[in-house]
Design a protein around this motif. Structure first.
Motif, PDB file in Angstrom:
ATOM      1  N   LYS A  15       0.814  -1.214   0.000  1.00 35.07           N
ATOM      2  CA  LYS A  15       0.000   0.000   0.000  1.00 35.07           C
ATOM      3  C   LYS A  15       0.856   1.278   0.000  1.00 35.07           C
ATOM      4  O   LYS A  15       0.420   2.323  -0.448  1.00 35.07           O
ATOM      5  CB  LYS A  15      -0.985  -0.003   1.168  1.00 35.07           C
ATOM      6  CG  LYS A  15      -0.351   0.161   2.516  1.00 35.07           C
ATOM      7  CD  LYS A  15      -1.428   0.303   3.581  1.00 35.07           C
ATOM      8  CE  LYS A  15      -0.802   0.511   4.964  1.00 35.07           C
ATOM      9  NZ  LYS A  15       0.656   0.408   5.090  1.00 35.07           N
ATOM     10  N   ASP A  16       2.099   1.153   0.497  1.00 33.59           N
ATOM     11  CA  ASP A  16       2.964   2.334   0.456  1.00 33.59           C
ATOM     12  C   ASP A  16       3.410   2.657  -0.963  1.00 33.59           C
ATOM     13  O   ASP A  16       3.873   3.753  -1.240  1.00 33.59           O
ATOM     14  CB  ASP A  16       4.213   2.102   1.320  1.00 33.59           C
ATOM     15  CG  ASP A  16       3.865   1.878   2.765  1.00 33.59           C
ATOM     16  OD1 ASP A  16       3.093   2.684   3.294  1.00 33.59           O
ATOM     17  OD2 ASP A  16       4.339   0.887   3.347  1.00 33.59           O
ATOM     18  N   LEU A  17       3.291   1.681  -1.821  1.00 23.63           N
ATOM     19  CA  LEU A  17       3.770   1.882  -3.192  1.00 23.63           C
ATOM     20  C   LEU A  17       2.652   2.241  -4.144  1.00 23.63           C
ATOM     21  O   LEU A  17       2.878   2.488  -5.324  1.00 23.63           O
ATOM     22  CB  LEU A  17       4.481   0.616  -3.674  1.00 23.63           C
ATOM     23  CG  LEU A  17       5.715   0.262  -2.858  1.00 23.63           C
ATOM     24  CD1 LEU A  17       6.259  -1.076  -3.286  1.00 23.63           C
ATOM     25  CD2 LEU A  17       6.791   1.317  -3.025  1.00 23.63           C
ATOM     26  N   LEU A  18       1.428   2.242  -3.649  1.00 26.18           N
ATOM     27  CA  LEU A  18       0.305   2.559  -4.523  1.00 26.18           C
ATOM     28  C   LEU A  18       0.044   4.046  -4.467  1.00 26.18           C
ATOM     29  O   LEU A  18      -0.875   4.506  -3.798  1.00 26.18           O
ATOM     30  CB  LEU A  18      -0.929   1.788  -4.089  1.00 26.18           C
ATOM     31  CG  LEU A  18      -0.871   0.308  -4.406  1.00 26.18           C
ATOM     32  CD1 LEU A  18      -1.935  -0.430  -3.657  1.00 26.18           C
ATOM     33  CD2 LEU A  18      -1.036   0.100  -5.893  1.00 26.18           C
ATOM     34  N   ILE A  19       0.872   4.798  -5.146  1.00 29.13           N
ATOM     35  CA  ILE A  19       0.695   6.245  -5.176  1.00 29.13           C
ATOM     36  C   ILE A  19      -0.111   6.580  -6.410  1.00 29.13           C
ATOM     37  O   ILE A  19       0.153   6.082  -7.497  1.00 29.13           O
ATOM     38  CB  ILE A  19       2.067   6.934  -5.214  1.00 29.13           C
ATOM     39  CG1 ILE A  19       2.824   6.599  -3.942  1.00 29.13           C
ATOM     40  CG2 ILE A  19       1.902   8.430  -5.361  1.00 29.13           C
ATOM     41  CD1 ILE A  19       4.240   7.082  -3.959  1.00 29.13           C
ATOM     42  N   GLU A  20      -1.112   7.408  -6.229  1.00 30.23           N
ATOM     43  CA  GLU A  20      -1.935   7.776  -7.376  1.00 30.23           C
ATOM     44  C   GLU A  20      -1.143   8.704  -8.296  1.00 30.23           C
ATOM     45  O   GLU A  20      -0.284   9.451  -7.855  1.00 30.23           O
ATOM     46  CB  GLU A  20      -3.204   8.492  -6.893  1.00 30.23           C
ATOM     47  CG  GLU A  20      -4.262   7.550  -6.357  1.00 30.23           C
ATOM     48  CD  GLU A  20      -4.686   6.548  -7.413  1.00 30.23           C
ATOM     49  OE1 GLU A  20      -5.091   6.968  -8.495  1.00 30.23           O
ATOM     50  OE2 GLU A  20      -4.632   5.331  -7.132  1.00 30.23           O
TER      51      GLU A  20
END
Lengths: 715, 715
Positions: free
Chosen positions: B692-697
């Protein structure tokens, strides 16, 4: 020595089982595909034959029968899905893609999902809805692979212990990858396309060793399907098996093309990009509306919705051709081998439907009042110039496009490949008609343009590239058109990408499946690892931890992994590894490792103590796993301790705190990780590993092995 | 804000150039392939036509002319290679594979290598040696790609600055991958096969974004080649262009197969595995003998060797058919469209050569006294049952096999694909003859067995799988045989793997190219990172280092990267990055960064100071780079200091000391690294990075970007 021997034996066993599984996945998926095809084609064939025989007397009665059969089939499908296997709705490809990216989605690989998908597909495709069976077949292949991988279904007591060798996530994912390829290979009878589809579209971590196994699976599927079709040749399977191994053979189509044709082909590409992107956008709105309003009202609404759509579909596909004036058959029929008009109830061009005279045919009925497979075959057909009028094609295009959008997202198994091909080939043929009229060359075939249109729409919607190209070549057996298909795909994908993401990505995002794309985002360059992990508080465990502490930590947060910290003799802290939430839960549940003393036991870090079986810690892919709420501990239990050392991963991946997030992303994505520790910069470098340190020779004789370890005793 | 704008503009420019390069690589490789093909086919065609016209009068004179033409062509080839471009000898695929694996091999991507490869191939293939032009074409594609990537040849002053955007190793490798695919696509006119070849056989790091670009390049090649062939149709290019786009079209071959045919096909697979493995072993002995004895004696020996082999080849290919008794033509020729006997000097079956009567043909001459392309076409041909006698096929097999082994490793550009196909199709056709005699079914075609034989030999020798399958399908345009080709390949690869490694791996190993395989070795599990780096002494630099120290370190060891250590304010040591030897050399040579004070300057770590251009630090792929011996420093210089901070890689990859080497291997291999630091275990964990830390919009609007950085100010 003995251990090495046993290790080798195990490796041998592992390799054998690996290939056996590839074989079984191939056979299973192939048989499932054959079963679905036989059922669908017989249901559909029987439906059309019955309707045609009735409309000889009364169109009204035929209409009613047609509607009722479709309704019954669709109802059976939606009933199975809603009552029995809700995870089997839709295409399943976004979910499988998510699974292979590392996201566990509940229920998608269960045995009941498999069953629901098989029977649901038969109902929904046989019932004439504007959807296909290709996506579901991919899901079916993945289910079969996953169930095999865990040695059968645990819930239905079908599991066998000796097959449970595939414990690691990676092995499971490999099997599911094989299953996906098998699904595509079975759906399109396109083994190479299946491999490429798995490689390009669904997997996230590809290893070249896997390729050959995936290919083997696809080959097995091809052999199974071909054998079944050979066996069915002598009408043993009813309507199934006509048409040969190649689904839509256009090898007798256009041989060559001139440069001036490239412009209309580029136009097809642009159309494909626009219509595909529009399709993605419309289905996105439809699906989110459904999720937020309609499907919240319960299963009954889902059933009513599907049945309503079935009614509308039947109404349009039967009713519109009635309004269409028939055309007279072309002159030179006996030469070209085409029968006109075709006897009703059979597949082929020039269907006679509601026509006044004998030698007339209804061009709209030829494509609309037909199975999608036959419609595509008719649209692709060569040497049938001017069979369809522009008016009919336009009507069909608009109507079918609308139906496909509306049908997408209903609670039935639904693939988008075949509807996409239908839509694409319709406008492709339209463009082809204009080209034929404009250039007046005899060598130009409308069917070829229909094929290009199909490629362009799929490219514009799904944004697949190489795999789509190969699939198109394999389903039409026309290798010479490859450069043209590529051209069209390049354009349609580029046009589509200007508007939105591909269909599967859009749908995955909507369903909340967090897929990590292969490319890090641009702004990650400026973010460091430390910044990315934000102001989260890292909760770590000491090596020997009180049970009560574990429980309270697991209850108070939702993290899946925790660092374990120990002290060296000199009093410094040191990170000794990572312990997973799921492993902690297993420990809490089994209680065998609880101890009274807060002192570490003597076991080596990372090696399981006796009395533990590795398989306890493996969560079956298809079950929910345990939750902290399910575990009941007495007060005595809570006062005890656990030594975590044997249960942790002693060397998790680490990155220094100021590494850029782009690099971190690449590590995470390329290695398929779930956790990375962000640690302070190191104080010294113990060694540098370069290429030559990794070039260890194979040690067939143990002498070299001994040498390589004894020469390098310490750093 | 402005910088972001410029960044975006740069990204746009970068993307445009990337695709432009793909286009140019495609066009360049396509044109090179067309040029080689036109030359080879015209030389060969003219040679055979002349010889045939002379032997109408005197066989002796024809023989002499034939030998002399071959000798002349081979001599020109070997002369070019030895005098001008020694790196262009051989196939080049092992070298390219090594390059893409991360090993720099001197000279393989130079402009002169490209030229040598093109003209050398024309001579060696046109001169009738038992080798092909496919491997060289892959090398040619790679050279074109690499030269484009560095903006032209630096040595010949052809470079243009604005094209030099591809500075990183990764971009270069991507271009070379495109070039490889283009080479295969051009050689076999098989675009999909080219993509798969690049993916399966040559690259080590594959990114799915690359696939589409590689595919585009292959498509361009296909279009270029097809256009050239269309343009050549009206005899504008002499002998070139006959036979159509598909090289060996067997689409009129066997349609179906029965189960009892699977056994002989499996036998073909076993043959392929055995003969292929034997080929690898024999060529290994030949090549190592050549390297250790023959080629050490200088260029003259190489030239004599190649000329001798040319003489032997001419002698055998002309002489043996003379000894063979002619057979009479089959009866029903006019029906099947086959002319018998064929007029000499033309391609086709049933060649009349040294026959007494008019309607006789010489079956050995049909395959031996012919170009390899035509020999394969004749061996693959359908509806020519009993054209060849078993005796002729056996003679040809033994002779050609021996010639291929002997020719392999001479100092001329040499591919192994076409000889492999010739060998395989010969024994395949032999097996086919027995099957036809045994089963006596009319539907069985000897040509189909020849095709399977070709696949089996290539599989047994090169151990390619998916790509080979697709190439075989694309060169024969017979998709229906795909499952059979797969079966044969599975068997031949498995049999071959039991004996030795694939041809390219064997050759790479012999040439000392240390290729990291995709799979870590089994014994790596028990080795930790610390053990792997052995008792090497790590030499590290302080942040500000004396020039004299740098020089002495660079002189005394050969490492390519050095850790840089600094001190924090509290006096602890801290690793601040990695500095490369090549960068140090550039610094020493330019001298602009020398400073008198041993105090660090103020520049930020990792960002270049003004007055430095990034491109200075990029070593052109095709040049040697600078050596420490080339740099001359005064005593004053040696007393000065350099602040390394701006020039180091601030976040190199690190692994904890007790990580297993398997994991380290995977990081190294998957991320394509050159150095990994082995560091002590961390004392604490600053943060945990999860999915989830890598799911940057995507931040289209800068508001979200600001937010994402401002919300997370500190850890």
């Amino acid at each position: 020595e003995e251990q090495a021997q046993r290790g080798k034996l195990y490796v041998g066993y592992y390799v054998v089982v690996k290939w056996l599984f590839a074989l079984l996945i191939g056979i299973g998926t192939g048989l499932a595909a054959v079963f679905i095809n036989i059922s669908v084609e017989n249901f559909a064939g029987w439906k059309f034959a019955l309707t045609f025989s009735i409309i000889q007397k009364s169109y009204m009665a035929g209409f009613l029968v047609y509607i009722l059969i479709n309704l019954g089939l669709v109802f059976s499908s939606v009933y199975i899905i809603t009552k029995f296997a809700p995870a089997a709705a839709g295409s399943g490809i976004p979910e499988i893609k998510g699974y292979l990216n590392g996201v566990d989605i509940r229920g998608i690989l269960l045995f009941r999902t498999l069953i629901g998908k098989i029977f649901g597909s038969i109902g929904s495709v046989g019932g004439g809805l504007a959807l296909g069976k290709e996506g579901p077949l991919v899901h079916i292949g993945a289910c079969i692979a996953s169930l095999l991988g865990q040695g059968g279904s645990t819930k239905y007591h079908l599991s066998s212990r000796w097959l449970q060798v595939f414990k690691s996530d990676r092995d499971r994912r490999d099997l599911v990858t094989c299953g996906c390829a098998a699904g595509v290979a079975a759906a399109f009878r396109a083994p190479v396309g299946g491999v490429l589809f798995a490689l390009e579209e669904v997997t996230s971590w590809w290893r070249s060793q896997l390729m050959w196994r995936v290919f083997f699976t696809s080959a097995i599927v091809a052999v199974v399907v071909r054998t079944a079709m050979g066996w069915c040749k002598s009408n043993k399977c009813g309507h199934f098996g006509s048409g040969g191994f190649i689904i839509w053979d256009t090898s007798d189509g256009q041989e060559d093309y001139s440069f001036e044709e490239l412009l209309p082909m580029a136009v097809i590409g642009v159309f494909g990009g626009l219509l595909g992107a529009l399709f993605n956008q419309l289905t996105l709105y439809m699906t989110s509306w459904r999720r937020n309003y309609l499907h919240k009202k319960g299963n009954r609404v889902k059933i009513i919705e599907a049945c309503t759509i079935s009614l509308i579909t039947s109404l349009i596909s039967f009713g519109l051709p009635l309004l269409r004036k028939c055309s007279s058959c072309p002159e030179s029929d006996s030469d070209s081998g085409f029968e006109c008009p075709r006897a009703p109830g059979m597949d082929g061009n020039y269907v006679n439907f509601y026509c006044g005279k004998e030698n007339e045919y209804n061009d709209l009925a030829t494509i609309f009042f037909n199975t999608q497979d036959d419609a595509i075959r008719n649209l692709f057909s060569a040497k049938t110039i001017h069979e369809f009028s522009a008016q009919s094609l336009l009507t069909f295009l608009v109507m079918f496009y609308a139906l496909a959008v509306v049908t997408f997202g209903t609670a039935v198994p639904a693939g988008q490949f075949v509807p996409g091909i239908v839509i694409g080939s319709t406008y492709g043929r339209l463009v082809g008609m204009f080209v034929v009229n404009f250039y007046k060359k005899l060598s130009i075939e409308e069917g070829t343009y229909a094929l290009l249109g199909a490629a362009s729409f799929l490219g514009g919607s799904m944004r697949m590239t190489v795999s789509l190209c190969v699939i198109m070549v394999e389903i039409t057996n026309n290798l010479k058109l490859l450069p043209l298909i590529m051209l069209v795909l390049l354009i349609s994908k580029a046009v589509g990408d200007a508007f939105n993401e591909g269909l599967y990505e859009v749908q995955a995002r909507l369903r909340g499946i967090p897929i990590l794309e292969s490319k890090p985002k641009y702004q990650m360059r400026k973010i460091t690892a430390k910044e990315a992990c934000g102001n989260q508080k890292v909760i770590s465990f000491p090596r020997v931890v009180k049970v009560a502490d574990v429980v309270s930590v697991l209850q108070s947060n939702v993290h899946n992994g925790f660092p374990v910290i120990d002290h060296t003799r000199s009093g410094e802290t040191i990170v000794i590894g990572l312990v997973l939430r799921s492993h902690l839960l297993v420990l809490l549940q089994s209680k065998v490792d609880f101890q009274h003393s807060p002192l570490p036991c003597d076991t080596r870090v990372g090696s399981l103590p006796i009395g533990h079986n590795f398989s306890e810690f493996v969560k079956p892919a298809s079950s929910k796993g345990i939750s902290i709420e399910d575990i009941h501990l007495t007060t005595d239990d809570l006062e005890m301790y656990i030594d975590l050392a044997p249960f942790l991963n002693p060397s998790p991946y680490v990155v220094p705190e100021d590494m850029s997030l782009t690099k971190v992303y690449n590590i995470f994505r390329q290695l398929g990780l779930r956790h990375i520790f962000v640690v302070p910069r190191a104080s010294r470098v113990i060694g540098l590993i370069t290429r030559k340190d990794l070039l260890i020779e194979d040690s067939e004789d143990s002498a070299t092995e001994l040498q390589s370890t004894s020469v390098r005793p310490r750093c």
